[in-house]
Structure formats: C-alpha cells, structure tokens
Design a protein around this motif. Structure first.
Motif, PDB file in Angstrom:
ATOM      1  N   GLU A 251      22.153  31.066 183.557  1.00  0.00           N
ATOM      2  CA  GLU A 251      21.030  31.434 182.679  1.00  0.00           C
ATOM      3  C   GLU A 251      20.807  30.420 181.558  1.00  0.00           C
ATOM      4  OE1 GLU A 251      21.934  35.405 181.360  1.00  0.00           O
ATOM      5  OE2 GLU A 251      21.560  36.281 183.356  1.00  0.00           O
ATOM      6  N   LYS A 252      21.632  29.379 181.527  1.00  0.00           N
ATOM      7  CA  LYS A 252      21.521  28.299 180.540  1.00  0.00           C
ATOM      8  C   LYS A 252      21.599  28.823 179.103  1.00  0.00           C
ATOM      9  CE  LYS A 252      19.046  25.257 183.696  1.00  0.00           C
ATOM     10  NZ  LYS A 252      17.850  24.470 184.000  1.00  0.00           N
ATOM     11  N   ARG A 253      22.620  29.642 178.865  1.00  0.00           N
ATOM     12  CA  ARG A 253      22.887  30.152 177.517  1.00  0.00           C
ATOM     13  C   ARG A 253      24.371  30.045 177.232  1.00  0.00           C
ATOM     14  NH1 ARG A 253      25.477  35.015 178.085  1.00  0.00           N
ATOM     15  NH2 ARG A 253      25.054  36.191 180.013  1.00  0.00           N
ATOM     16  N   LYS A 254      24.753  30.255 175.985  1.00  0.00           N
ATOM     17  CA  LYS A 254      26.170  30.241 175.623  1.00  0.00           C
ATOM     18  C   LYS A 254      26.830  31.532 176.073  1.00  0.00           C
ATOM     19  CE  LYS A 254      26.398  27.016 171.776  1.00  0.00           C
ATOM     20  NZ  LYS A 254      26.874  26.810 170.384  1.00  0.00           N
ATOM     21  N   PRO A 255      28.060  31.451 176.618  1.00  0.00           N
ATOM     22  CA  PRO A 255      28.732  32.680 177.019  1.00  0.00           C
ATOM     23  C   PRO A 255      29.200  33.487 175.809  1.00  0.00           C
ATOM     24  CG  PRO A 255      30.184  30.794 177.321  1.00  0.00           C
ATOM     25  CD  PRO A 255      28.847  30.251 176.928  1.00  0.00           C
ATOM     26  N   ASN A 256      29.235  34.795 175.987  1.00  0.00           N
ATOM     27  CA  ASN A 256      29.702  35.692 174.936  1.00  0.00           C
ATOM     28  C   ASN A 256      31.015  36.327 175.400  1.00  0.00           C
ATOM     29  OD1 ASN A 256      29.902  37.376 172.718  1.00  0.00           O
ATOM     30  ND2 ASN A 256      28.514  38.922 173.554  1.00  0.00           N
ATOM     31  N   PHE A 257      32.113  35.597 175.169  1.00  0.00           N
ATOM     32  CA  PHE A 257      33.421  36.084 175.598  1.00  0.00           C
ATOM     33  C   PHE A 257      33.941  37.105 174.591  1.00  0.00           C
ATOM     34  CE2 PHE A 257      33.696  31.698 177.580  1.00  0.00           C
ATOM     35  CZ  PHE A 257      33.468  32.173 178.872  1.00  0.00           C
TER      36      PHE A 257
END
Length: 258
Positions: A251-257
């Motif tokens: 999705e070309k976004r930063k992951p939310n770990f």
C-alpha cells in the motif's frame, strides 16, 4: 552451449559468463521465475567447459537486485515461508556459494534484502560507486531468509551485522568497502570491465585448484545457523507484524507495528 532464459541474459566470452539479472522494470526483484532461471543456469554452467568464471550483475543502472518480489509471498503461512527460504537457499544461494567455479557479484546500484544475500553468497563482490546495500527485512516483520543472518556477520562482524539488520539501514559503497562487505568500488561505467579484468586473471590459474580452494574455504563456515534462520523466517509468517509489514509495503505506507 546456448543459454536462453526469460529473466536472465547470458553472454559467454573468453571463458567468462556475464549473467545479467533481467527484470529492470521491477529493479530486478527476485521472483520465482528469476530464481528458477538462476538455478537452471548454475546446473548447466557447472558442466560447461567454456565457462571458468561467472559474473553476476543487474540490468539497468539503478539496481543489482532491489529485493525479493514481496507480492509473491505476502499471503504465505509459516509452513510456506519456511519452504520459500529452504528451497531458495538450496536451489540458488547455497548453490552459488558452493559453485565450483568462481562467481563474482558486480553490484550496480541497489542490493537490498535478497539482492544483498545474492551478492553475499557470491565468492566476492565489487561495487559501483552509487551502490547501496542493506537488509531491510525487519521493516516487513521478517528476518533475512536467504542466508543473510549467517553471511553478513562473517563478512562485516557480528556487531555491525546486528546493527544493520536491526536498523534496516543501508550501507553506501564507500562504507561497504571500509567494512569488508565489498572488495572494490569503481565508477559504474567501469564496473563490468573491472569484473572481467579480475575474472580473466582467475581464468589463467588452475581451475582444479580453484575448485578445491572454494570447497576448503567454505568448509570453515558450515554451522546450524542456516537451519535456525529458515525456521525463524517461516515462523514469522504467522505473526501480525509480517501481515502489517507486507500490507504496508504493497500500500506504499509506513507500517504500524504494535
């Protein structure tokens, strides 16, 4: 022997095979087709007396290999993840490392994830001055699965490897040279010629002696670490972080770990 593949270009001249990983539209990302082609080439080249040295490089000026093709395994479960790592190591990465003829990685541009693992499996590496090398797998909720956790510490030391894998930072070509990750750095326009110079010097020496040298040098490296890496790589496919990391990538976004 004639070499024709969907994802590789192979030119054989003066006992040197120049093998170009040819998926430039995807920055030469490692997909199943490219890995299969590499495995077939290695089997054929092993028996080809016209080949004494192999040079591996990437098509285009941007990348050697920008990583694995994440879309191919984003929905895998743990068992499939382990199989992905095990088959890749057996059929390509360990096959390169144990290949009886020298394999030189000519790293042009990005060598990330599986791309750096491919370069590290090669017998040694030279890089273009614009090269960037790194293992960003933790940003996907994974670890390197093609030998990266084993080969990187042996090349640059345990502490540097720990930091590189945990931070997912990239090394510049200059830094890679300083820490021993690559043997030489040259301008991109000179990269293949320099690789061929080195390869020509090798072809003048005893191929039988070189085959035994490769085997003897590699014998010092064999441990159980590769098995642990494969098991861990597969187990991570069952974790939420992997699903989030790969989804964020697509999705070309930063992951939310969490």
């Amino acid at each position: 022997m004639e070499y024709k593949y969907e994802n590789l270009l192979v030119e054989v001249e003066n006992k040197i095979a120049l093998v170009t990983l040819n998926r430039p539209q995807a920055l030469n990302a490692l997909n199943k087709g490219l890995l299969d082609d590499l495995s077939i080439f290695l089997t054929d080249a092993d028996y080809d007396s016209d080949i004494r040295v192999v040079i591996l490089t990437g098509a285009g000026e941007k990348a050697f290999v920008a990583g694995a093709d994440i879309k191919e395994f984003a929905n895998f479960d743990g068992k499939e993840g382990q199989q992905l790592a095990a088959s890749g190591q057996e059929n390509v990465f360990n096959k390169i490392e144990d290949f009886p003829k020298p394999i030189i990685a000519a790293v042009n541009g990005f060598a990330l994830g599986g791309g750096l693992e491919l370069a590290m499996a090669s017998h040694f590496r030279i890089a273009s001055s614009n090269a960037k090398l790194g293992l960003p797998e933790v940003t996907l909720g994974l670890i390197p699965g093609y030998g990266g956790t084993q080969r990187l510490p042996k090349l640059i030391g345990k502490g540097r490897a720990m930091q590189a894998i945990m931070t997912a930072d990239m090394f510049s070509a200059t830094r890679a040279l300083e820490i021993g990750l690559v043997n030489e750095v040259v301008e991109q326009a000179d990269l293949i010629n320099r690789a061929k110079e080195i390869a020509t010097k090798i072809t003048n020496n005893s191929s039988v002696a070189i085959k035994h040298a490769i085997r003897a040098i590699n014998a010092s490296d064999k441990e159980t670490g590769f098995e642990i890496e494969i098991e861990s790589f597969g187990n991570l496919f069952e974790e939420h972080d992997f699903k989030e990391g790969t989804t964020a990538f697509v999705e070309k976004r930063k992951p939310n770990f969490k």
